[in-house]
Enzyme design. Structure first.
Site, PDB file in Angstrom:
ATOM      1  N   ARG A 192      -2.014 -13.941 -13.821  1.00  0.00           N
ATOM      2  CA  ARG A 192      -2.420 -14.048 -12.557  1.00  0.00           C
ATOM      3  C   ARG A 192      -3.290 -15.389 -12.485  1.00  0.00           C
ATOM      4  NH1 ARG A 192      -5.211 -12.509  -7.926  1.00  0.00           N
ATOM      5  NH2 ARG A 192      -5.697 -14.842  -6.841  1.00  0.00           N
ATOM      6  N   SER A 252       7.647  -6.894   3.002  1.00  0.00           N
ATOM      7  CA  SER A 252       8.010  -8.092   2.131  1.00  0.00           C
ATOM      8  C   SER A 252       8.662  -7.599   0.765  1.00  0.00           C
ATOM      9  CB  SER A 252       6.807  -8.786   1.736  1.00  0.00           C
ATOM     10  OG  SER A 252       5.939  -7.939   0.640  1.00  0.00           O
ATOM     11  N   LYS A 292       7.069  -2.213  -4.463  1.00  0.00           N
ATOM     12  CA  LYS A 292       6.154  -0.919  -4.770  1.00  0.00           C
ATOM     13  C   LYS A 292       6.902   0.443  -4.498  1.00  0.00           C
ATOM     14  CE  LYS A 292       1.779  -2.290  -5.681  1.00  0.00           C
ATOM     15  NZ  LYS A 292       1.189  -2.466  -6.884  1.00  0.00           N
ATOM     16  N   ALA A 342      -7.122 -10.438   4.298  1.00  0.00           N
ATOM     17  CA  ALA A 342      -7.528 -10.754   5.943  1.00  0.00           C
ATOM     18  C   ALA A 342      -9.253 -10.936   5.822  1.00  0.00           C
ATOM     19  CB  ALA A 342      -7.326  -9.857   6.777  1.00  0.00           C
TER      20      ALA A 342
HETATM   21  P1  NAD Z   1      -4.760  -9.251  -9.395  1.00  0.00           P
HETATM   22  O1  NAD Z   1      -3.980 -10.121  -9.056  1.00  0.00           O
HETATM   23  O2  NAD Z   1      -6.257  -9.622  -8.961  1.00  0.00           O
HETATM   24  O3  NAD Z   1      -4.777  -8.375 -10.508  1.00  0.00           O
HETATM   25  C1  NAD Z   1      -3.816  -7.948 -11.271  1.00  0.00           C
HETATM   26  C2  NAD Z   1      -3.867  -8.059 -12.825  1.00  0.00           C
HETATM   27  O4  NAD Z   1      -2.636  -7.663 -13.267  1.00  0.00           O
HETATM   28  C3  NAD Z   1      -3.948  -9.530 -13.007  1.00  0.00           C
HETATM   29  O5  NAD Z   1      -5.129  -9.823 -13.897  1.00  0.00           O
HETATM   30  C4  NAD Z   1      -2.742 -10.090 -13.885  1.00  0.00           C
HETATM   31  O6  NAD Z   1      -2.930 -11.105 -14.866  1.00  0.00           O
HETATM   32  C5  NAD Z   1      -2.254  -8.711 -14.398  1.00  0.00           C
HETATM   33  N1  NAD Z   1      -0.827  -8.557 -14.539  1.00  0.00           N
HETATM   34  C6  NAD Z   1       0.138  -8.715 -13.679  1.00  0.00           C
HETATM   35  N2  NAD Z   1       1.584  -8.690 -14.254  1.00  0.00           N
HETATM   36  C7  NAD Z   1       1.278  -8.511 -15.352  1.00  0.00           C
HETATM   37  C8  NAD Z   1       2.143  -8.175 -16.487  1.00  0.00           C
HETATM   38  N3  NAD Z   1       3.230  -8.119 -16.302  1.00  0.00           N
HETATM   39  N4  NAD Z   1       1.661  -7.685 -17.860  1.00  0.00           N
HETATM   40  C9  NAD Z   1       0.204  -7.835 -17.966  1.00  0.00           C
HETATM   41  N5  NAD Z   1      -0.647  -7.975 -16.922  1.00  0.00           N
HETATM   42  C10 NAD Z   1      -0.286  -8.258 -15.643  1.00  0.00           C
HETATM   43  O7  NAD Z   1      -4.593  -7.963  -8.171  1.00  0.00           O
HETATM   44  P2  NAD Z   1      -5.393  -6.738  -7.509  1.00  0.00           P
HETATM   45  O8  NAD Z   1      -5.821  -7.498  -6.189  1.00  0.00           O
HETATM   46  O9  NAD Z   1      -6.598  -6.440  -8.549  1.00  0.00           O
HETATM   47  O10 NAD Z   1      -4.520  -5.623  -7.343  1.00  0.00           O
HETATM   48  C11 NAD Z   1      -4.533  -4.627  -8.348  1.00  0.00           C
HETATM   49  C12 NAD Z   1      -3.333  -3.494  -8.026  1.00  0.00           C
HETATM   50  O11 NAD Z   1      -3.879  -2.908  -6.633  1.00  0.00           O
HETATM   51  C13 NAD Z   1      -1.891  -4.036  -7.604  1.00  0.00           C
HETATM   52  O12 NAD Z   1      -1.007  -3.201  -8.210  1.00  0.00           O
HETATM   53  C14 NAD Z   1      -1.970  -4.322  -6.015  1.00  0.00           C
HETATM   54  O13 NAD Z   1      -0.635  -4.149  -5.567  1.00  0.00           O
HETATM   55  C15 NAD Z   1      -2.649  -3.191  -5.703  1.00  0.00           C
HETATM   56  N6  NAD Z   1      -3.323  -3.375  -4.406  1.00  0.00           N
HETATM   57  C16 NAD Z   1      -4.350  -4.367  -3.983  1.00  0.00           C
HETATM   58  C17 NAD Z   1      -4.741  -4.437  -2.744  1.00  0.00           C
HETATM   59  C18 NAD Z   1      -5.696  -5.588  -2.711  1.00  0.00           C
HETATM   60  O14 NAD Z   1      -6.168  -5.862  -1.398  1.00  0.00           O
HETATM   61  N7  NAD Z   1      -6.275  -6.593  -3.743  1.00  0.00           N
HETATM   62  C19 NAD Z   1      -4.521  -3.741  -1.924  1.00  0.00           C
HETATM   63  C20 NAD Z   1      -3.508  -2.477  -2.245  1.00  0.00           C
HETATM   64  C21 NAD Z   1      -3.195  -2.323  -3.343  1.00  0.00           C
HETATM   65  N1  USQ Z   2      -3.431 -11.756   8.223  1.00  0.00           N
HETATM   66  C1  USQ Z   2      -3.883 -12.661   9.300  1.00  0.00           C
HETATM   67  N2  USQ Z   2      -4.658 -13.827   8.869  1.00  0.00           N
HETATM   68  C2  USQ Z   2      -4.742 -14.096   7.710  1.00  0.00           C
HETATM   69  C3  USQ Z   2      -4.259 -13.250   6.639  1.00  0.00           C
HETATM   70  C4  USQ Z   2      -3.548 -12.141   7.111  1.00  0.00           C
HETATM   71  O1  USQ Z   2      -3.788 -12.416  10.559  1.00  0.00           O
HETATM   72  O2  USQ Z   2      -5.314 -15.126   7.428  1.00  0.00           O
HETATM   73  C5  USQ Z   2      -2.717 -10.641   8.783  1.00  0.00           C
HETATM   74  C6  USQ Z   2      -1.340 -10.603   8.194  1.00  0.00           C
HETATM   75  O3  USQ Z   2      -0.217 -10.988   8.872  1.00  0.00           O
HETATM   76  C7  USQ Z   2      -1.350  -9.102   7.932  1.00  0.00           C
HETATM   77  C8  USQ Z   2      -2.514  -8.518   7.651  1.00  0.00           C
HETATM   78  O4  USQ Z   2      -3.436  -9.623   8.087  1.00  0.00           O
HETATM   79  O5  USQ Z   2      -0.833  -8.304   9.236  1.00  0.00           O
HETATM   80  C9  USQ Z   2      -2.792  -8.177   6.305  1.00  0.00           C
HETATM   81  O6  USQ Z   2      -2.447  -9.232   5.436  1.00  0.00           O
HETATM   82  P1  USQ Z   2      -3.275  -9.248   3.997  1.00  0.00           P
HETATM   83  O7  USQ Z   2      -2.758 -10.681   3.440  1.00  0.00           O
HETATM   84  O8  USQ Z   2      -4.846  -9.216   4.002  1.00  0.00           O
HETATM   85  O9  USQ Z   2      -2.701  -8.306   3.193  1.00  0.00           O
HETATM   86  P2  USQ Z   2      -1.251  -7.914   2.641  1.00  0.00           P
HETATM   87  O10 USQ Z   2      -0.191  -9.117   2.580  1.00  0.00           O
HETATM   88  O11 USQ Z   2      -0.690  -6.800   3.331  1.00  0.00           O
HETATM   89  O12 USQ Z   2      -1.393  -7.455   1.104  1.00  0.00           O
HETATM   90  C10 USQ Z   2      -2.874  -6.834   0.843  1.00  0.00           C
HETATM   91  C11 USQ Z   2      -2.636  -6.947  -0.598  1.00  0.00           C
HETATM   92  C12 USQ Z   2      -1.629  -6.376  -1.338  1.00  0.00           C
HETATM   93  C13 USQ Z   2      -1.780  -4.940  -0.752  1.00  0.00           C
HETATM   94  C14 USQ Z   2      -1.934  -4.912   0.742  1.00  0.00           C
HETATM   95  C15 USQ Z   2      -2.107  -3.268   1.149  1.00  0.00           C
HETATM   96  O13 USQ Z   2      -2.744  -8.624  -1.226  1.00  0.00           O
HETATM   97  O14 USQ Z   2      -1.719  -6.228  -2.705  1.00  0.00           O
HETATM   98  O15 USQ Z   2      -0.573  -3.995  -1.370  1.00  0.00           O
HETATM   99  O16 USQ Z   2      -2.897  -5.720   1.128  1.00  0.00           O
HETATM  100  S1  USQ Z   2      -1.337  -2.935   2.726  1.00  0.00           S
HETATM  101  O17 USQ Z   2      -1.692  -4.135   3.774  1.00  0.00           O
HETATM  102  O18 USQ Z   2      -2.022  -1.846   3.300  1.00  0.00           O
HETATM  103  O19 USQ Z   2       0.067  -2.903   2.393  1.00  0.00           O
END
Ligand code: NAD
Ligand code: USQ
Length: 405
Positions: free
Chosen positions: A35, A179, A185, A238
């Protein structure tokens, strides 16, 4: 418990690893720091300056006496991953280690295929490693609410009862991901469900909504433990983006009408939900799904909340409706169930004015690190190739050769 946190150098994983370590578990972090490389590739950075993982963990040990082990390696490398499972022998594996940005996966063909290989192969390797070396280990996998899309009916937690031609069954809830990332997922969920059925593995899929916030009790202990706080168009989400836009005096970037409604949760609830899943494992052979969010908001509602908070800081906040770069409904029905984690004891942190104030405060504290050029979206879902003003390069560590996988 012995708990492996895969992706523990990232946003959710870092906060979770510290929390579980503080609460007496033996924690190991697995990460390949990929990352951090993606940020460099794309010319973006977390607003908060984060130390290297080794330095963060040394500081954690100095402050608390708790040791978190590190296993540096790639989920796509089966020899590495299976050796980790053999050596650490986790009771629970929490799998955060994926490419998690929807815009990243929509940049072009290379980023789409990279995202799906990274996520799906990594998870498949983990399933095989668990089967071979720790079949009773509980897999807690981070999925996403985006697997379901925005159907015109209520969203259930993973499964739905269907009546068809006089017969009835409980089936996986239909998936309509928006996407190539969200689709990865969906594919993961299918692979995990199959492995629970075929091999008797036990797994909980946490379909998480959009996470906001950055500070937890543990990360607040010292500046050196600070968590990521992303705000760019690729990795910023967002509400976090809106708070930093407001602090920077940049218009809030609502995409389209802003009626896009999603489930949201505070990062403090992310760690608590994951802990609850660990303490209440799925049964052998069971593939369980929890919807992990606490409240629903439309994007425009969030923008108005940030606008109101900004006024208190004397910031002049403008809400901009820019053409939606994504292919998504801009106004739609949305009602998702989320009672399973509450039933198991989750006491949610509801989104409050004070939380938004604290995010704006953090943004103001690091204002000199804000790069306003990364706010506007440059990745458009309708294009086959988005070059982001020439900044796009082949994904770091792209592995397409089966021998390397
Ligand atoms: P992030 O990018 O901050 O962290 C992901 C970590 O995984 C990073 O440190 C990266 O180096 C590591 N990684 C990725 N691919 C790897 C690989 N092949 N081998 C070893 N390490 C690897 O992401 P996050 O926001 O912490 O999200 C964590 C999880 O939660 C993800 O699976 C994401 O889809 C899920 N998620 C996140 C959000 C959100 O809003 N951040 C919302 C819903 C779900
Ligand atoms: N959006 C805006 N303006 C912005 C950014 C986003 O209007 O500046 C809108 C997007 O179009 C979307 C919504 O906000 O409709 C959410 O977008 P986001 O970028 O906040 O979130 P998303 O792309 O859905 O992804 C994030 C995380 C992802 C996780 C997901 C949960 O990056 O890892 O899986 O949230 S969920 O949305 O429930 O699928």
């Amino acid at each position: 418990m012995r708990i492996a946190v895969l992706g523990g150098d990232g946003y959710c994983g870092w906060a979770t690893a510290l929390y579980l370590s503080k609460h007496g578990h033996d924690v190991a972090i697995v990460d390949n720091y990929i990352r951090r490389k993606w940020d460099i590739d794309l010319g973006v950075s977390t607003l908060t300056p984060i130390l290297s993982l080794r330095n963060r963990l040394q500081l954690w040990k100095d402050l608390t006496g708790n040791v978190i082990e590190v296993f540096e390696g790639d989920m796509r490398d089966y020899a590495f991953l299976s050796a980790h499972i053999r050596e650490f022998e986790p009771d629970t594996v929490i799998h955060f280690a994926e490419q998690r940005s929807a815009p990243y996966s929509m940049i072009d063909r290379e980023h789409a295929t990279f995202t799906q290989v990274n996520n799906i192969v990594g998870t498949l390797n983990l399933l095989f490693a668990l089967r071979e070396f720790k079949p009773d280990c509980h897999l807690v996998k981070l999925g996403t609410m985006g697997e379901y899309g925005t159907p015109n009916i209520d969203i259930e937690e993973g499964y739905i009862r269907i009546e068809h031609n006089g017969r009835s069954d409980v089936l996986p809830y239909p998936k309509q991901a928006g996407s190539f990332y969200h689709l990865s997922k969906v594919h993961d969920s299918h692979n995990i469900m199959f492995c629970c059925r075929a091999w008797g593995l036990r797994a909980t899929d946490l379909n998480q909504g959009v996470v906001y916030g950055t500070t937890t009790d543990e990360t607040a202990l010292d500046e050196g433990l600070v968590n990521r706080f992303d705000y760019d168009e690729i990795f910023g989400t967002a509400l976090n983006r809106f708070c930093i836009e407001a602090a920077a005096g940049h218009p809030i970037t609502v995409y389209g009408k802003g009626g896009q409604t999603r489930g949201f949760l505070d990062i403090r609830d992310t760690i608590r939900c994951v802990e609850i899943a660990c303490h209440h494992p799925a049964n052998p052979g069971e593939f369980r799904v929890f919807n992990q969010f606490t409240e629903q908001f439309s994007v425009l509602e969030l923008a108005h909340m940030v606008e109101a908070a900004g006024e208190k800081f004397g910031l002049s906040v403008v809400i901009d409706h820019i053409p939606d770069p994504r292919v998504e409904a801009e106004a739609h029905y949305y009602n998702a169930k989320n009672s399973k984690l509450i039933d198991l004891g989750l006491q949610p942190h509801m989104l409050s004015d004070s939380l938004i104030d604290s995010l704006i405060n953090i943004a103001l504290k690091y204002k000199n690190r804000i790069d306003t050029s990364v706010f506007m979206p440059q990745v458009n879902w309708r294009n086959a190739s988005n070059n982001r003003n020439g900044t796009v390069r082949t994904p770091s560590g792209v592995v397409m050769e089966p021998s390397e996988v």
